[in-house]
Design a protein around this motif. Sequence first.
Motif, mmCIF file in Angstrom:
data_model
loop_
_atom_site.group_PDB
_atom_site.id
_atom_site.type_symbol
_atom_site.label_atom_id
_atom_site.label_comp_id
_atom_site.label_asym_id
_atom_site.label_seq_id
_atom_site.Cartn_x
_atom_site.Cartn_y
_atom_site.Cartn_z
ATOM 1 N N ALA A 196 6.004 5.793 0.669
ATOM 2 C CA ALA A 196 6.078 7.014 1.483
ATOM 3 C C ALA A 196 7.508 7.567 1.531
ATOM 4 C CB ALA A 196 5.567 6.729 2.893
ATOM 5 N N GLU A 197 8.476 6.654 1.702
ATOM 6 C CA GLU A 197 9.865 7.130 1.811
ATOM 7 C C GLU A 197 10.485 7.448 0.440
ATOM 8 O OE1 GLU A 197 11.929 4.806 5.224
ATOM 9 O OE2 GLU A 197 10.035 3.805 4.767
ATOM 10 N N PHE A 209 -13.556 4.357 -5.635
ATOM 11 C CA PHE A 209 -14.481 3.771 -4.654
ATOM 12 C C PHE A 209 -15.797 3.462 -5.348
ATOM 13 C CE2 PHE A 209 -11.381 5.907 -2.022
ATOM 14 C CZ PHE A 209 -11.135 4.930 -1.067
ATOM 15 N N GLY A 229 0.830 -1.196 0.000
ATOM 16 C CA GLY A 229 0.000 0.000 0.000
ATOM 17 C C GLY A 229 0.865 1.246 0.000
ATOM 18 N N ALA A 230 0.234 2.368 0.237
ATOM 19 C CA ALA A 230 0.904 3.666 0.086
ATOM 20 C C ALA A 230 2.150 3.800 0.966
ATOM 21 C CB ALA A 230 -0.085 4.785 0.383
ATOM 22 N N GLY A 247 2.834 -1.658 4.404
ATOM 23 C CA GLY A 247 2.464 -0.240 4.243
ATOM 24 C C GLY A 247 1.035 0.011 3.841
ATOM 25 N N GLY A 286 7.667 -0.530 11.788
ATOM 26 C CA GLY A 286 8.751 0.427 11.561
ATOM 27 C C GLY A 286 8.719 0.840 10.104
ATOM 28 N N PRO A 287 9.663 1.703 9.691
ATOM 29 C CA PRO A 287 9.686 2.182 8.306
ATOM 30 C C PRO A 287 9.993 1.061 7.316
ATOM 31 C CG PRO A 287 11.242 3.399 9.697
ATOM 32 C CD PRO A 287 10.748 2.247 10.505
ATOM 33 N N ALA A 288 9.275 1.048 6.204
ATOM 34 C CA ALA A 288 9.446 -0.008 5.196
ATOM 35 C C ALA A 288 10.887 -0.132 4.721
ATOM 36 C CB ALA A 288 8.514 0.265 4.012
ATOM 37 N N GLY A 333 -5.133 -1.166 6.006
ATOM 38 C CA GLY A 333 -6.154 -2.193 6.190
ATOM 39 C C GLY A 333 -7.543 -1.593 6.283
#
Length: 234
Positions: free
Chosen positions: A17-18, A152, A12-13, A176, A218-220, A179
């Motif tokens: 992000a990083e 949607f 996912g997003a 990431g 934690g961060p991906a 859900g």
Amino acid sequence: MPRYAKIVILTGAGLSAESGLATFRDTGGIWAKYDYRDVATPDGFQRNPNLVYDFYNMRRRESANAAPNAAHEALARIQRDYPGDVLLVTQNIDNLLEQAGAEKIIHMHGEMTRMLCTHCDARLPWAADLSPDLACPECELIGGMRPAVVWFGEVPYEMARIAKALGECDLFISIGTSGNVYPAASFVAAASEAGAHTVEINLEPSDTTNYFAEHLHGPATEIVPSYIERLLAG
Ligand code: OAD
């Protein structure tokens, strides 16, 4: 024999992000700035197509300037080097996984770099801005071109193929994603029911965290490469 024969990885997003691409539901995320009903529903598109074109044109430009991060690279690597089957299913409409070298990817929410003709259903690569006056390269009708993304109220792409893979996998990893959006949010339950080990990798516990057997928070860019390293080591 590898430890897991068939792996499904949902992203996912948070994966991008990083790389500088905003997520949806974090503080300051996309849905804090836009009402999803205006820019991510068929009704919104009918009401104000120009707003929708502007929204996706902006996001397409942002993602064209973004580069894959260490988590994208690790996912491309496991697909290349793991002796079992690895299917990537992404809700992301950017193409950073492809840029990292991944190949077997289902873009269940579509892709920003494609457009869809509402007259003839052609789905075509398109890297430039979309506008209401574009003619479809296939049927030549004007005014029907929209981003080839799932909004949607619409059915995501390739659901039958995803359901089959979830029913057959022995490892399901989610990376990431909050859900929060179905049907993707139900994949962990389907994989779990099929007997798969389930792993959540996310900055924080997701809305479906209780369905997962293993949690890595934690961060991906930190968690994904080390987890993939462990999988590859067997
Ligand atoms: P969300 O914005 O709902 O969730 C992103 C998740 O990633 C959150 O749980 C964050 O905590 C986590 N996260 C943020 N930064 C991270 C990082 N560096 N490393 C790891 N995790 C991080 O995005 P999605 O779950 O992808 O659909 O959203 C699902 C769908 O809802 C999207 O595809 C989009 C959206 O509305 C449509 O537009 C149809």
